[in-house]
Motif scaffolding. Sequence first.
Motif, PDB file in Angstrom:
ATOM      1  N   LEU A 120      45.886   9.267 -20.333  1.00  0.00           N
ATOM      2  CA  LEU A 120      45.544  10.325 -21.415  1.00  0.00           C
ATOM      3  C   LEU A 120      44.734  11.159 -20.815  1.00  0.00           C
ATOM      4  N   LYS A 121      44.884  11.845 -19.840  1.00  0.00           N
ATOM      5  CA  LYS A 121      43.890  12.794 -19.406  1.00  0.00           C
ATOM      6  C   LYS A 121      44.084  14.248 -20.011  1.00  0.00           C
ATOM      7  N   PRO A 122      43.042  15.015 -20.155  1.00  0.00           N
ATOM      8  CA  PRO A 122      43.120  16.224 -20.925  1.00  0.00           C
ATOM      9  C   PRO A 122      44.065  17.265 -20.584  1.00  0.00           C
ATOM     10  N   GLY A 123      44.553  17.110 -19.161  1.00  0.00           N
ATOM     11  CA  GLY A 123      45.541  17.974 -18.443  1.00  0.00           C
ATOM     12  C   GLY A 123      46.935  17.321 -18.581  1.00  0.00           C
ATOM     13  N   SER A 124      47.302  16.355 -19.355  1.00  0.00           N
ATOM     14  CA  SER A 124      48.452  15.624 -19.299  1.00  0.00           C
ATOM     15  C   SER A 124      49.513  16.572 -19.979  1.00  0.00           C
ATOM     16  N   ASN A 125      50.634  16.292 -19.613  1.00  0.00           N
ATOM     17  CA  ASN A 125      51.838  17.125 -20.165  1.00  0.00           C
ATOM     18  C   ASN A 125      52.032  16.680 -21.884  1.00  0.00           C
ATOM     19  N   PRO A 126      51.774  17.290 -22.929  1.00  0.00           N
ATOM     20  CA  PRO A 126      52.169  16.739 -24.217  1.00  0.00           C
ATOM     21  C   PRO A 126      53.552  16.354 -24.466  1.00  0.00           C
ATOM     22  N   LEU A 127      54.393  17.194 -23.785  1.00  0.00           N
ATOM     23  CA  LEU A 127      55.866  16.538 -24.107  1.00  0.00           C
ATOM     24  C   LEU A 127      56.042  15.168 -23.451  1.00  0.00           C
ATOM     25  N   SER A 128      55.252  14.994 -22.276  1.00  0.00           N
ATOM     26  CA  SER A 128      55.564  13.691 -21.434  1.00  0.00           C
ATOM     27  C   SER A 128      54.896  12.517 -22.317  1.00  0.00           C
ATOM     28  N   ILE A 129      53.635  12.979 -22.873  1.00  0.00           N
ATOM     29  CA  ILE A 129      52.963  11.678 -23.693  1.00  0.00           C
ATOM     30  C   ILE A 129      54.184  11.423 -25.056  1.00  0.00           C
ATOM     31  N   GLN A 130      54.256  12.655 -25.484  1.00  0.00           N
ATOM     32  CA  GLN A 130      55.158  12.246 -26.756  1.00  0.00           C
ATOM     33  C   GLN A 130      56.432  11.478 -26.456  1.00  0.00           C
ATOM     34  N   GLN A 131      57.091  11.530 -25.404  1.00  0.00           N
ATOM     35  CA  GLN A 131      58.328  10.891 -25.271  1.00  0.00           C
ATOM     36  C   GLN A 131      57.875   9.272 -24.987  1.00  0.00           C
ATOM     37  N   LYS A 132      56.864   9.271 -24.271  1.00  0.00           N
ATOM     38  CA  LYS A 132      56.262   7.625 -24.047  1.00  0.00           C
ATOM     39  C   LYS A 132      55.942   7.301 -25.429  1.00  0.00           C
ATOM     40  N   ALA A 188      49.099   9.126 -39.038  1.00  0.00           N
ATOM     41  CA  ALA A 188      48.354   9.615 -38.115  1.00  0.00           C
ATOM     42  C   ALA A 188      47.828   8.509 -37.273  1.00  0.00           C
ATOM     43  N   VAL A 189      47.913   8.654 -35.745  1.00  0.00           N
ATOM     44  CA  VAL A 189      47.329   7.519 -34.823  1.00  0.00           C
ATOM     45  C   VAL A 189      46.311   8.239 -34.010  1.00  0.00           C
ATOM     46  N   GLU A 190      45.003   7.646 -33.702  1.00  0.00           N
ATOM     47  CA  GLU A 190      43.855   8.118 -32.758  1.00  0.00           C
ATOM     48  C   GLU A 190      43.958   7.304 -31.796  1.00  0.00           C
ATOM     49  N   ILE A 191      44.101   7.992 -30.452  1.00  0.00           N
ATOM     50  CA  ILE A 191      43.627   7.066 -29.301  1.00  0.00           C
ATOM     51  C   ILE A 191      42.948   8.009 -28.438  1.00  0.00           C
ATOM     52  N   ASN A 192      41.411   7.526 -28.379  1.00  0.00           N
ATOM     53  CA  ASN A 192      40.600   8.293 -27.474  1.00  0.00           C
ATOM     54  C   ASN A 192      40.498   9.567 -27.810  1.00  0.00           C
ATOM     55  N   GLY A 193      40.460  10.063 -28.933  1.00  0.00           N
ATOM     56  CA  GLY A 193      40.276  11.573 -29.110  1.00  0.00           C
ATOM     57  C   GLY A 193      41.869  12.134 -29.527  1.00  0.00           C
ATOM     58  N   PHE A 194      42.660  11.486 -29.148  1.00  0.00           N
ATOM     59  CA  PHE A 194      43.934  12.273 -29.218  1.00  0.00           C
ATOM     60  C   PHE A 194      44.559  11.851 -30.336  1.00  0.00           C
ATOM     61  N   VAL A 195      45.229  12.775 -31.206  1.00  0.00           N
ATOM     62  CA  VAL A 195      45.604  12.247 -32.662  1.00  0.00           C
ATOM     63  C   VAL A 195      47.165  12.602 -32.585  1.00  0.00           C
ATOM     64  N   LYS A 216      66.320  12.788 -28.971  1.00  0.00           N
ATOM     65  CA  LYS A 216      66.617  14.459 -28.525  1.00  0.00           C
ATOM     66  C   LYS A 216      65.457  15.188 -28.924  1.00  0.00           C
ATOM     67  N   VAL A 217      64.937  15.877 -28.098  1.00  0.00           N
ATOM     68  CA  VAL A 217      63.900  16.906 -28.472  1.00  0.00           C
ATOM     69  C   VAL A 217      64.665  17.939 -29.200  1.00  0.00           C
ATOM     70  N   LYS A 218      63.922  18.060 -30.335  1.00  0.00           N
ATOM     71  CA  LYS A 218      64.476  19.337 -31.247  1.00  0.00           C
ATOM     72  C   LYS A 218      63.433  20.063 -31.762  1.00  0.00           C
ATOM     73  N   GLY A 219      63.559  20.968 -32.896  1.00  0.00           N
ATOM     74  CA  GLY A 219      62.780  21.974 -33.182  1.00  0.00           C
ATOM     75  C   GLY A 219      61.400  20.988 -34.126  1.00  0.00           C
ATOM     76  N   THR A 220      62.198  19.882 -34.648  1.00  0.00           N
ATOM     77  CA  THR A 220      61.380  18.831 -35.620  1.00  0.00           C
ATOM     78  C   THR A 220      61.068  17.761 -34.825  1.00  0.00           C
ATOM     79  N   ILE A 221      60.002  17.473 -34.402  1.00  0.00           N
ATOM     80  CA  ILE A 221      59.634  16.489 -33.412  1.00  0.00           C
ATOM     81  C   ILE A 221      59.094  15.093 -34.170  1.00  0.00           C
ATOM     82  N   ASP A 222      59.317  13.992 -33.550  1.00  0.00           N
ATOM     83  CA  ASP A 222      58.933  12.716 -34.060  1.00  0.00           C
ATOM     84  C   ASP A 222      57.341  12.485 -34.137  1.00  0.00           C
TER      85      ASP A 222
END
Length: 223
Positions: A120-132, A188-195, A216-222
């Motif tokens: 969970l590095k600051p430069g991590s790709n948000p979309l990649s983290i979201q999918q995981k 809401a889920v908080e993980i080491n400062g990431f919400v 599927k990645v849409k305009g409204t994300i999970d």
Amino acid sequence: MTEASVKIPCPPELGKILGIKTQTTMQAEAFTHAFIANSVPGKGKQCPVDKLAHKAVVLEYARSKKVKEKRKRKKSKGLNAKQKRELKVFQIKPEHQKYELFLPLHDLWKQYIIDLCNGLKPGSNPLSIQQKLLKADFHGAIITVVRSKCPSYVGTTGILVQEFKHVFKIITKEDRMKVIPKRNSVFAVEINGFVSHIFGSKFEHRASERAAKKFKVKGTIDL
């Protein structure tokens, strides 16, 4: 028996104790021929002794397939969903509904998520983290209801101890079990400062089903 076979007679002293007499060579060979003929599969067929030299002989018939199939059928199957509900397999006893008992589970979950998201590095790709996170297991996570169609649920916080298809079960700091419906609720889920936010209406899957589901990645994300 072959010509090269070694015949060791029974010692006279042992023969007296056991009450047996040493057979002659002819008697021993006759017994051996008769025993092999009766024991080798295919009764009624003469089995030449010389052809069996230096070969393994199966003296027992193989079990039929029907017997094996019956044994497979007899194997007990696991409990179905109805039987589990009747036996109250999924119910947590009141004496175990303690917030402190689940804190070690929360620590394990945090480490699991950090490893899953490569730190969970600051430069991590948000979309990649979201999918995981969409496929992650949330048992042990501390979740908070930030929006809900039922105002009484808003602000409820606790450790997620059980996740079902339509509800979350959480233990609050007051050692109370709360059942929160996923539909029409946002968590809401908080993980080491990431919400991250979980939209429960789009999260109505069992944890095992969600792990194998393709989102599927849409305009409204999970999240």
